[in-house]
Design an enzyme around this catalytic site. Structure first.
Site, PDB file in Angstrom:
ATOM      1  CG  HIS A 240     171.855 139.148  26.011  1.00 27.40           C
ATOM      2  ND1 HIS A 240     172.331 139.576  27.242  1.00 27.40           N
ATOM      3  CD2 HIS A 240     170.800 138.336  26.291  1.00 27.40           C
ATOM      4  CE1 HIS A 240     171.610 139.041  28.209  1.00 27.40           C
ATOM      5  NE2 HIS A 240     170.674 138.285  27.654  1.00 27.40           N
ATOM      6  CD  GLU A 270     166.038 133.720  25.867  1.00 29.87           C
ATOM      7  OE1 GLU A 270     166.970 132.893  25.856  1.00 29.87           O
ATOM      8  OE2 GLU A 270     166.060 134.753  26.553  1.00 29.87           O
ATOM      9  CD  GLU A 366     167.143 132.617  30.858  1.00 28.88           C
ATOM     10  OE1 GLU A 366     167.629 132.993  29.762  1.00 28.88           O
ATOM     11  OE2 GLU A 366     166.594 133.378  31.653  1.00 28.88           O
TER      12      GLU A 366
END
Length: 412
Positions: A240, A270, A366
């Site tokens: 982040h 991502e 992820e």
């Protein structure tokens, strides 16, 4: 003519303009509210006062901007009213599924006065009032209780979260469109990556591409909150981390993150990338993370517990001595979600989540590992796909942008 601020109205109804074209059908919104009211009847809850971005958006399509003010949605068996501040004018009414009441700033308790007005009009003077315990501060909860002393405050947050975890087919189709927008952002990012370009310029290119696609697909929505996190080198160590002025160099690790926001619904892409070339140590770490990612994609299916997926993926990282380099859980639910609101915490791929996957769920895979600076292959490695568990039991990967060393060593 009003001469004193004290004489100004406490509440008002600003049905200004025409209702905006909704994102979801009347049938979809009606089904959500009907299910909520059935739950209220079962639990003997007379009214619910939602305060969170996620639930107000989910049940009304209105997504507020707080700026320090309280907002709300009051639902009874025959009332459905959003509560907004006067500063927003008639927009909340235009965006709300049904009714809206506006409170003004001229007295500090006008928010509570507006909620009380709705309850009075519904004939509810006492009883059980549902609120979201995870969304109210201790001070706010005390103020609600003081404003409604004849009501017992009941926590509805967890039960309502479970309702949001199972998506309708209409929601799933909407989320698929968001994933497509993220793919477009990904290709725009690749086009923008050259040696010496600042991270923020790459991020801007992707954000512009996504915003324009959203405007094309959904011209009726507010264009807000869509963004890109693009990181390079040491800045890849956190998932982040925002874009900076750092300039991209050949041979360093890159992280691309597209985040499409459409009417409060979040989707993501991502990818790990390298510009021009990748060294052997980095390539090995990247390939290990891809191995975990691909196994995770295979494990997501109906009937599997979230925690069991984590256990198997942990074994792979443990085999390579990288378990301690993990950064966060392996995935999470999608829907009304953002970096500043919302989370369906009951559907996350974590070791302490016993939820069993079932049709109608949408979840990411992820994996990420982080190698500190000064060590071979330093940087953060992550891939991110979104999977839909369809109602026929099949699992569909709705992320189409390719991953891994075969596709994301960018040559320019």
């Amino acid at each position: 003519m009003v001469q004193q601020v004290s004489d100004l109205e406490r509440i008002k109804y600003l049905e200004n303009g025409e209702k905006a074209k909704p994102v979801f059908s009347k049938e979809e919104m009606g089904n959500r509210v009907d299910k909520l009211r059935a739950y209220m009847a079962e639990k003997d809850i007379d009214a619910i006062l939602f305060n969170s971005y996620q639930n107000i958006c989910y049940y009304s399509e209105y997504l507020y901007t707080a700026f320090g003010r309280h907002y709300g949605l009051v639902v009874t068996q025959d009332k459905h009213v959003t509560v907004s501040a006067n500063i927003d004018g008639g927009m909340p009414w235009r965006r709300s599924y049904q009714d809206n009441i506006v409170y003004t700033d001229w007295k500090r308790d006008n928010y509570y006065y507006a909620v009380k007005t709705i309850l009075d009009e519904a004939g509810i003077k006492k009883g059980r009032l549902g609120i979201e315990f995870d969304e109210v501060s201790l001070e706010f909860r005390d103020l609600i209780q003081a404003a409604f002393p004849d009501f017992e405050l009941v926590n509805v947050a967890y039960d309502v979260m479970k309702f949001r975890m199972i998506k309708s087919q209409e929601e799933i189709d909407f989320i698929k469109a968001g994933a497509h927008v993220c793919d477009i952002g990904g290709y725009a990012v690749v086009d923008a990556i050259v040696e010496g370009v600042p991270e923020y310029e790459v991020a801007l290119a992707g954000t512009q591409a996504m915003t324009r696609k959203i405007a094309e697909l959904y011209p009726q929505v507010d264009l807000r909150d869509t963004w890109i996190w693009f990181q390079s080198g040491v800045n890849t160590d956190g998932a982040h981390n925002w874009a900076t002025t750092k300039k991209v160099q050949k041979g360093e690790i890159l992280s691309h993150n597209s985040f499409s926001m459409i009417a409060g619904y979040y989707t993501a892409l991502e990818r790990t990338m390298f510009l021009d070339h990748v060294d052997d140590a980095s390539l090995k770490l990247w390939e290990i993370n891809v191995e975990v990612h691909e196994r995770g994609l295979e494990l997501i299916k109906p009937g599997v517990r979230c925690m069991d997926i984590c256990a198997e993926l942990n074994d792979i990282f443990r085999k390579y001595g990288l378990l301690a380099n993990r950064s966060f859980g392996y995935g999470h639910s999608f829907g009304v979600l953002s970096h500043y609101y919302g989370r369906e915490a009951g559907l996350e791929l974590r070791e302490d989540i016993e939820t069993v996957l079932e049709p109608g769920m949408v979840i990411s895979m992820e994996p990420m590992i982080m190698i500190p600076e000064g060590q071979p292959g330093a940087g953060g490695y992550r891939e991110h796909d979104i999977l839909v568990i369809n109602y026929d039991g099949t699992v569909e990967n709705i992320t189409k942008f390719p991953y891994g060393p075969k596709h994301n060593i960018i040559k320019k």
